[in-house]
Design a protein around this motif. Sequence first.
Motif, PDB file in Angstrom:
ATOM      1  N   TRP A 175       0.834  -1.205   0.000  1.00  0.00           N
ATOM      2  CA  TRP A 175       0.000   0.000   0.000  1.00  0.00           C
ATOM      3  C   TRP A 175       0.874   1.263   0.000  1.00  0.00           C
ATOM      4  CZ3 TRP A 175      -4.713  -0.240  -1.480  1.00  0.00           C
ATOM      5  CH2 TRP A 175      -5.597  -1.232  -1.055  1.00  0.00           C
ATOM      6  N   VAL A 176       0.574   2.164  -0.911  1.00  0.00           N
ATOM      7  CA  VAL A 176       1.157   3.504  -0.973  1.00  0.00           C
ATOM      8  C   VAL A 176       0.044   4.511  -0.719  1.00  0.00           C
ATOM      9  CG1 VAL A 176       2.274   5.235  -2.447  1.00  0.00           C
ATOM     10  CG2 VAL A 176       2.970   2.837  -2.589  1.00  0.00           C
ATOM     11  N   TYR A 177       0.269   5.447   0.212  1.00  0.00           N
ATOM     12  CA  TYR A 177      -0.719   6.474   0.566  1.00  0.00           C
ATOM     13  C   TYR A 177      -0.254   7.818   0.022  1.00  0.00           C
ATOM     14  CZ  TYR A 177      -2.728   3.115   3.863  1.00  0.00           C
ATOM     15  OH  TYR A 177      -3.322   2.020   4.423  1.00  0.00           O
ATOM     16  N   PHE A 178      -1.206   8.620  -0.455  1.00  0.00           N
ATOM     17  CA  PHE A 178      -0.844   9.948  -0.971  1.00  0.00           C
ATOM     18  C   PHE A 178      -1.994  10.922  -0.732  1.00  0.00           C
ATOM     19  CE2 PHE A 178      -2.642   7.418  -4.362  1.00  0.00           C
ATOM     20  CZ  PHE A 178      -3.531   8.268  -5.018  1.00  0.00           C
ATOM     21  N   SER A 179      -1.636  12.186  -0.545  1.00  0.00           N
ATOM     22  CA  SER A 179      -2.625  13.251  -0.367  1.00  0.00           C
ATOM     23  C   SER A 179      -2.561  14.182  -1.567  1.00  0.00           C
ATOM     24  CB  SER A 179      -2.377  14.021   0.932  1.00  0.00           C
ATOM     25  OG  SER A 179      -1.090  14.606   0.950  1.00  0.00           O
ATOM     26  N   TYR A 180      -3.700  14.767  -1.880  1.00  0.00           N
ATOM     27  CA  TYR A 180      -3.750  15.653  -3.044  1.00  0.00           C
ATOM     28  C   TYR A 180      -4.961  16.574  -2.944  1.00  0.00           C
ATOM     29  CZ  TYR A 180      -7.315  12.447  -5.002  1.00  0.00           C
ATOM     30  OH  TYR A 180      -8.438  11.692  -5.217  1.00  0.00           O
TER      31      TYR A 180
ATOM     32  N   VAL B 234      -7.161  12.026   0.687  1.00  0.00           N
ATOM     33  CA  VAL B 234      -6.116  11.011   0.868  1.00  0.00           C
ATOM     34  C   VAL B 234      -6.610   9.701   0.260  1.00  0.00           C
ATOM     35  CG1 VAL B 234      -4.719   9.710   2.521  1.00  0.00           C
ATOM     36  CG2 VAL B 234      -5.270  12.120   2.958  1.00  0.00           C
ATOM     37  N   ALA B 235      -5.745   9.086  -0.540  1.00  0.00           N
ATOM     38  CA  ALA B 235      -6.076   7.813  -1.175  1.00  0.00           C
ATOM     39  C   ALA B 235      -4.900   6.857  -1.005  1.00  0.00           C
ATOM     40  CB  ALA B 235      -6.388   8.023  -2.657  1.00  0.00           C
ATOM     41  N   ARG B 236      -5.156   5.595  -1.311  1.00  0.00           N
ATOM     42  CA  ARG B 236      -4.095   4.596  -1.290  1.00  0.00           C
ATOM     43  C   ARG B 236      -4.264   3.645  -2.463  1.00  0.00           C
ATOM     44  NH1 ARG B 236      -5.313   0.169   3.576  1.00  0.00           N
ATOM     45  NH2 ARG B 236      -7.304  -0.605   2.781  1.00  0.00           N
ATOM     46  N   GLY B 237      -3.152   3.044  -2.874  1.00  0.00           N
ATOM     47  CA  GLY B 237      -3.181   2.046  -3.933  1.00  0.00           C
ATOM     48  C   GLY B 237      -2.039   1.072  -3.724  1.00  0.00           C
ATOM     49  N   ARG B 238      -2.199  -0.130  -4.246  1.00  0.00           N
ATOM     50  CA  ARG B 238      -1.147  -1.145  -4.141  1.00  0.00           C
ATOM     51  C   ARG B 238      -0.163  -0.961  -5.305  1.00  0.00           C
ATOM     52  NH1 ARG B 238      -2.610  -5.077  -0.367  1.00  0.00           N
ATOM     53  NH2 ARG B 238      -4.868  -5.264  -0.008  1.00  0.00           N
ATOM     54  N   LEU B 239       1.113  -0.806  -4.981  1.00  0.00           N
ATOM     55  CA  LEU B 239       2.130  -0.609  -6.008  1.00  0.00           C
ATOM     56  C   LEU B 239       2.537  -1.957  -6.587  1.00  0.00           C
ATOM     57  CD1 LEU B 239       3.931   1.412  -7.507  1.00  0.00           C
ATOM     58  CD2 LEU B 239       5.644   1.078  -5.710  1.00  0.00           C
ATOM     59  N   GLU B 240       2.175  -2.163  -7.835  1.00  0.00           N
ATOM     60  CA  GLU B 240       2.533  -3.382  -8.561  1.00  0.00           C
ATOM     61  C   GLU B 240       3.325  -2.966  -9.785  1.00  0.00           C
ATOM     62  OE1 GLU B 240       2.007  -6.160  -7.222  1.00  0.00           O
ATOM     63  OE2 GLU B 240       0.465  -5.689  -5.732  1.00  0.00           O
ATOM     64  N   GLY B 241       4.607  -3.242  -9.759  1.00  0.00           N
ATOM     65  CA  GLY B 241       5.463  -2.780 -10.843  1.00  0.00           C
ATOM     66  C   GLY B 241       5.542  -1.274 -10.821  1.00  0.00           C
ATOM     67  N   ARG B 242       5.095  -0.654 -11.893  1.00  0.00           N
ATOM     68  CA  ARG B 242       5.105   0.804 -12.005  1.00  0.00           C
ATOM     69  C   ARG B 242       3.682   1.356 -12.084  1.00  0.00           C
ATOM     70  NH1 ARG B 242       9.477   0.034 -10.337  1.00  0.00           N
ATOM     71  NH2 ARG B 242      11.473   0.659 -11.247  1.00  0.00           N
ATOM     72  N   ARG B 243       2.760   0.689 -11.385  1.00  0.00           N
ATOM     73  CA  ARG B 243       1.360   1.117 -11.410  1.00  0.00           C
ATOM     74  C   ARG B 243       0.713   0.911 -10.050  1.00  0.00           C
ATOM     75  NH1 ARG B 243      -2.180   2.227 -15.451  1.00  0.00           N
ATOM     76  NH2 ARG B 243      -4.384   2.096 -14.912  1.00  0.00           N
ATOM     77  N   LEU B 244      -0.168   1.848  -9.655  1.00  0.00           N
ATOM     78  CA  LEU B 244      -0.977   1.703  -8.455  1.00  0.00           C
ATOM     79  C   LEU B 244      -2.278   0.986  -8.812  1.00  0.00           C
ATOM     80  CD1 LEU B 244      -0.596   5.155  -6.647  1.00  0.00           C
ATOM     81  CD2 LEU B 244       0.538   3.009  -6.088  1.00  0.00           C
ATOM     82  N   GLN B 245      -2.546  -0.110  -8.119  1.00  0.00           N
ATOM     83  CA  GLN B 245      -3.750  -0.907  -8.337  1.00  0.00           C
ATOM     84  C   GLN B 245      -4.675  -0.767  -7.126  1.00  0.00           C
ATOM     85  OE1 GLN B 245      -4.011  -2.352 -11.220  1.00  0.00           O
ATOM     86  NE2 GLN B 245      -2.041  -3.181 -11.899  1.00  0.00           N
ATOM     87  N   GLN B 246      -5.931  -1.133  -7.325  1.00  0.00           N
ATOM     88  CA  GLN B 246      -6.938  -1.155  -6.251  1.00  0.00           C
ATOM     89  C   GLN B 246      -7.024   0.187  -5.524  1.00  0.00           C
ATOM     90  OE1 GLN B 246      -5.268  -5.397  -4.946  1.00  0.00           O
ATOM     91  NE2 GLN B 246      -7.061  -4.828  -3.738  1.00  0.00           N
ATOM     92  N   LEU B 247      -7.092   1.252  -6.278  1.00  0.00           N
ATOM     93  CA  LEU B 247      -7.123   2.594  -5.700  1.00  0.00           C
ATOM     94  C   LEU B 247      -8.344   2.772  -4.808  1.00  0.00           C
ATOM     95  CD1 LEU B 247      -5.197   5.029  -6.117  1.00  0.00           C
ATOM     96  CD2 LEU B 247      -6.922   5.978  -7.644  1.00  0.00           C
TER      97      LEU B 247
END
Length: 376
Positions: free
Chosen positions: A108-113, A125-138
């Motif tokens: 999980w990667v968390y980010f604010s915007y 604030v959102a989160r996504g799973r970092l798989e390779g060079r892409r965030l999945q399951q946002l």
Amino acid sequence: MKDYHKYIILLAALLVQLSTAAPAETIATEKHRLGYETVVEGLSNPWSLAFLPDGSMLISERNGTLRIVNTLGKLETKPIEGLPDINQHGQGGLLDVVLHPKFKDNRWVYFSYAERDGKSYGTTVARGRLEGRRLQQLETIFRMARKTTSRHHFGSRLVFDPQGYLYITLGDRGDRERAQDLNDHAGSVIRLNDDGSIPHQNPFIENDSGLPEIYSYGHRNIQGAALHPMNGRLWTHEHGPQGGDEINIPDPGANHGWPVITYGVNYVTGTKIGEGTAKAGMVQPIHYWVPSIAPSGMAFYTGDIFKNWKGNLFVGSLKFQQLVRLELDGEKVIHEERLLTGNLGRIRDIRQGPDGLIYLLTDSHDGKLIRLFPTP
């Protein structure tokens, strides 16, 4: 054994210098001879830095791009994919980025915007799973209420504490009275579980006096937050108006006073804001700056490479283009040193790397990732 550690530190500094094509510069400070060098450049108003377990790094750019510096120390041209549509709006855009404490297991990667809703914006604030060079399951785990058209004071730093709670710092959105309204997110610190649910221990969870996700309030614009390495308590700093930048240690339910009390004054006129510098029931900062330094980024140094700085607190200064080093005695600032004045530009973020070195981001259209190291 002491000599062995000394040689290890010197060798680390030498290897750092040999590992980059950019020439290193050195300066004298009170406790270390300091070297610094550019790791990558060409960043668009970089805002935050996160170290991945494989040695690569994530860098957020305010224009809405999440970049990666690979394990060779090179900035990849293709950004991370899978982020939501993020538009830069004044001081807002893509802001902080942090990893879940158990990132190696869950990715999980968390980010604010700054999220747009019609013509209005608010911190999300959102989160996504970092798989390779892409965030999945946002997943969106927090949305600031209420959004406005203001271009100012979005916050926003994200910090996980040892219990796994996520702290989100928010600005008052340029509407100062909102910071005293407990039914408004503006000007507050939010505390959530890692999935966005509200902890049962939050101060306003069992009454109707405030929103249950609020942890502390009365803040102006928090752009620095870090955990104390000894006790795990959250420390923050916030921008004052003209003067009155503060360092605070938020406690559950604490009112930090803005805009009723402040050590700053109104821009241009220099007139008093609120009722003065103190009021019963409102928390005093543990340190403040007059004139303002425009602080951003905050980190406690816990490594062994800068041995004479261990336990010090570092704060970036946008206004004076400085790195501010603070020596502490418990919760009291006892000494301040200002480093790198005008050498690097506006310092937006500060992080201690897994190698024990200090990394800085400079805020400009041609921003840089800078690495600091001790020299003999």
